[in-house]
Design an enzyme around this catalytic site. Sequence first.
Site, PDB file in Angstrom:
ATOM      1  N   ARG A 223      -8.126  15.453   2.165  1.00  0.00           N
ATOM      2  CA  ARG A 223      -6.931  15.971   2.834  1.00  0.00           C
ATOM      3  C   ARG A 223      -5.746  16.020   1.879  1.00  0.00           C
ATOM      4  NH1 ARG A 223      -8.915  12.708   6.752  1.00  0.00           N
ATOM      5  NH2 ARG A 223      -7.279  11.127   6.498  1.00  0.00           N
TER       6      ARG A 223
ATOM      7  N   GLU B 245      -3.942   5.007  12.363  1.00  0.00           N
ATOM      8  CA  GLU B 245      -4.442   5.741  11.204  1.00  0.00           C
ATOM      9  C   GLU B 245      -5.695   6.525  11.566  1.00  0.00           C
ATOM     10  OE1 GLU B 245      -4.658   3.337   7.680  1.00  0.00           O
ATOM     11  OE2 GLU B 245      -2.607   2.591   7.924  1.00  0.00           O
TER      12      GLU B 245
ATOM     13  N   GLY C 247      -2.132   9.326  -9.020  1.00  0.00           N
ATOM     14  CA  GLY C 247      -2.763   8.015  -9.083  1.00  0.00           C
ATOM     15  C   GLY C 247      -2.503   7.182  -7.852  1.00  0.00           C
TER      16      GLY C 247
ATOM     17  N   HIS D 140       0.822  -1.211   0.000  1.00  0.00           N
ATOM     18  CA  HIS D 140       0.000   0.000   0.000  1.00  0.00           C
ATOM     19  C   HIS D 140       0.854   1.257   0.000  1.00  0.00           C
ATOM     20  CE1 HIS D 140      -3.864   1.968   0.552  1.00  0.00           C
ATOM     21  NE2 HIS D 140      -3.342   2.711   1.500  1.00  0.00           N
TER      22      HIS D 140
ATOM     23  N   HIS E   2     -10.507  -2.262   0.813  1.00  0.00           N
ATOM     24  CA  HIS E   2     -10.591  -3.221   1.911  1.00  0.00           C
ATOM     25  C   HIS E   2     -11.400  -2.689   3.087  1.00  0.00           C
ATOM     26  CE1 HIS E   2      -7.480  -4.998  -0.524  1.00  0.00           C
ATOM     27  NE2 HIS E   2      -7.367  -6.048   0.279  1.00  0.00           N
TER      28      HIS E   2
ATOM     29  N   GLN F   5     -10.511   2.764   9.916  1.00  0.00           N
ATOM     30  CA  GLN F   5     -10.505   4.042  10.597  1.00  0.00           C
ATOM     31  C   GLN F   5     -11.924   4.551  10.835  1.00  0.00           C
ATOM     32  OE1 GLN F   5      -9.369   3.341   7.540  1.00  0.00           O
ATOM     33  NE2 GLN F   5      -7.218   3.888   7.314  1.00  0.00           N
TER      34      GLN F   5
ATOM     35  N   HIS G  71     -10.123   2.935  -1.386  1.00  0.00           N
ATOM     36  CA  HIS G  71     -10.372   2.563   0.014  1.00  0.00           C
ATOM     37  C   HIS G  71     -11.210   1.290   0.007  1.00  0.00           C
ATOM     38  CE1 HIS G  71     -10.390   4.289   4.286  1.00  0.00           C
ATOM     39  NE2 HIS G  71      -9.153   4.311   3.846  1.00  0.00           N
TER      40      HIS G  71
END
Length: 745
Positions: free
Chosen positions: A121, A322, A540, A54, A102, A250, A100
């Site tokens: 962000r 996170e 990307g 990741h 998983h 999160q 996002h």
Amino acid sequence: MTNITHLLGEIKDIDETLKVHKLSKQDYEEILKILKRPPNLIELGIFAAMWSEHCSYKSSKKYLNGFPTKAPWVVQGPGENAGIIDIGENLCAVFKIESHNHPSFIEPHAGAATGVGGIMRDIFTMGARPVASLNSIRFGDISDNGTLGKKHRYLLRGVVEGIGSYGNCMGVPTIGGEMSFESCYNGNILVNAFCLGLVKKDEIFYGKAEGIGNPVIYVGSKTGRDGLGGAVMSSDSFSSTSKAVRSAVQVGDPFAEKLLLEACLELFKQDLIVGIQDMGAAGLTSSSFEMAGRSGSGMTLYLDKVPMREEGMNPYELMLSESQERMLICAKKGCEQQVLDIFAKWEVDAAIIGEVTKSGIMELFWYGEKCAEIPIAQLSENAPMLDMPLRPVAVQTHKANQLKTSQSAQEIFITLLGSVEVANKRWVYSQYDSSVQSNTITPAGSGDASMIRIKGTNSALSMSVDCNMRYCYLDPKNGAKIAVATSGRNSIVNGAKPLAISDCLNFGSPHNPEVMWAFKEVCQGIKESCKVLNTPVVSGNVSLHNQSDGVDIYPTPSIVSVGLIDDVSKVVSSTFQTQGNMLVLLGEIKAEFGGSLAQKILEGHIYGQIPSIDLTQEFALWNLMLEASDECMLSAAKDIGEGGLAITLAKMALGNGECQPIGCNVHTHLPSQLLFAPSQSCIIVEVAGEHLNTLKQKAKQHKIAFTEIGCVGGDIFCVDEINISLEEMKKLYFESFEKLIAQDL
């Protein structure tokens, strides 16, 4: 003060610890070389996060090299938080798409919401105010009558609620997107979030930490234990037991992010900081190492100074949490109090937690005791790259030039129009606030591309996300070419010139040689199409390990194209406008059904050659359309996509349901099945009679096929042998999807 003796001593069961952290024996040997000693648990956790797929792109990075990333209008290409293009009048567009996947499969509402928050962000950390969001979301067999369908309808509702709640609270309009349903996503859904912001060209900020002695300031929400191991989790496979990793998802607070956004934008107006970075995947670890790594600096952090939400937290948790809505700032020495005062005004936590050094080393302290020491460059810039084995898959060469069905054109049309893939998704986009900020021209469901005006100018930006994963499964390279071309063509039909793309490359396991071969092929297709179409890649994301119980998703390179139109009054509609206007087909319909929606629905499986694409011809079509729209020749335009010419005309007739539909009378003289062929580089345009000959001459100059096929008007939809009332079409198109979703409520 939390005792951390257990974190600092020798790791007892190293094999089990490596397994938990998804590190190999080879990784551990490399860590020993870098540190020249065994790591403690804090250091091992940091290596695991930064060397995760990741964060490091260790399996994919070699194939991304060679993407065209430069053009006169490109200000910032890949490598920063987001890409930036110059859009004139001292303004820049800042944008990126990110996955996002998983987290959204495990906790759909929280996963999707924090995906939106995270990409926002990335945009405002560069000094830009977010002004628009898109999303690309993909689910499994939502129409299934059993538990599988019920599960994916639940996932869909959760994802849509999460996207809507976060974006709406932030005051950023969600103006478009795409949605797909395939069995390959039964065990692994995709949630890709895109955001675009605007910034003055001389007010851009970057993620750097330089200047010896400059303070490092933590701002935003307090750190908790949510999201621990998120980067590692996102670099692993799913199985039927994956619900056990909920704690790695999160928890977002859009109101906290709104305050953080406004505080940061106020901060940017003053000359107080050197750089700023979002705490995204791997949290404080990634933000600190990336900022220092980009600048060739060292950094010292005093982790006991980090604002904590929970009691008993330790350095391992603080570095790898996170928790959302957090940023790391490198301020100018002597400006600390002014920075703290701005965040205090907005009631946002802020604390000085370290400083920049010249050592090139990350030194972590816990109440005066050094608890970790790691060379920064080895983690931020020099992660080990993997050369994963490839195994080519034979691309199907036999032509699928007909549909194996006995259904009439009328029956096929009705089947496709009411299908979950085609039916209008207003149930989804009605939950998104698309008009906040009052700049939206074409919101979701209203055009091929979504468009916003640029305040203070006469210009507008277009954006569209696209990918046909069935094409990429059958032929990864050419499927990727089509994805790039289609996303740009969506802007073209509305009158905007595509300038750049952002890509989100969603694939299965990198340990599957066939997946990595497809990844290589897709990257090559993107490279070739971007070069010919002059749309460089500026940002990307790569998302691997999208598989469950050994089943990989189809290759899914979601492509967002961003374009610009200089005169907002020249935006071209995607719906019929005026009774009596002529309808023209630009391009040539071919008998190509491989991977098409009609083939999938009518035959139950996909096979054969996918529709061909000639990129030079595509670019010629773009130039023709830009000339025609600039000279105000076009009343409406729409590119031929899923469902072919017949479904394209139906969408032009029906619009988004807010206006009275208009019928048409079309005679193509095509074999009936070709009404449903998704041929590439084809656009339907509505033209007033006085512009017809001029457009025909322009088409001839650009060597684009020009065919008059009928006219706009009436309350009947008549396309060759298809003859159906607008009322019946409305019922099929606008009610089918809502009925499907409502069955569980």
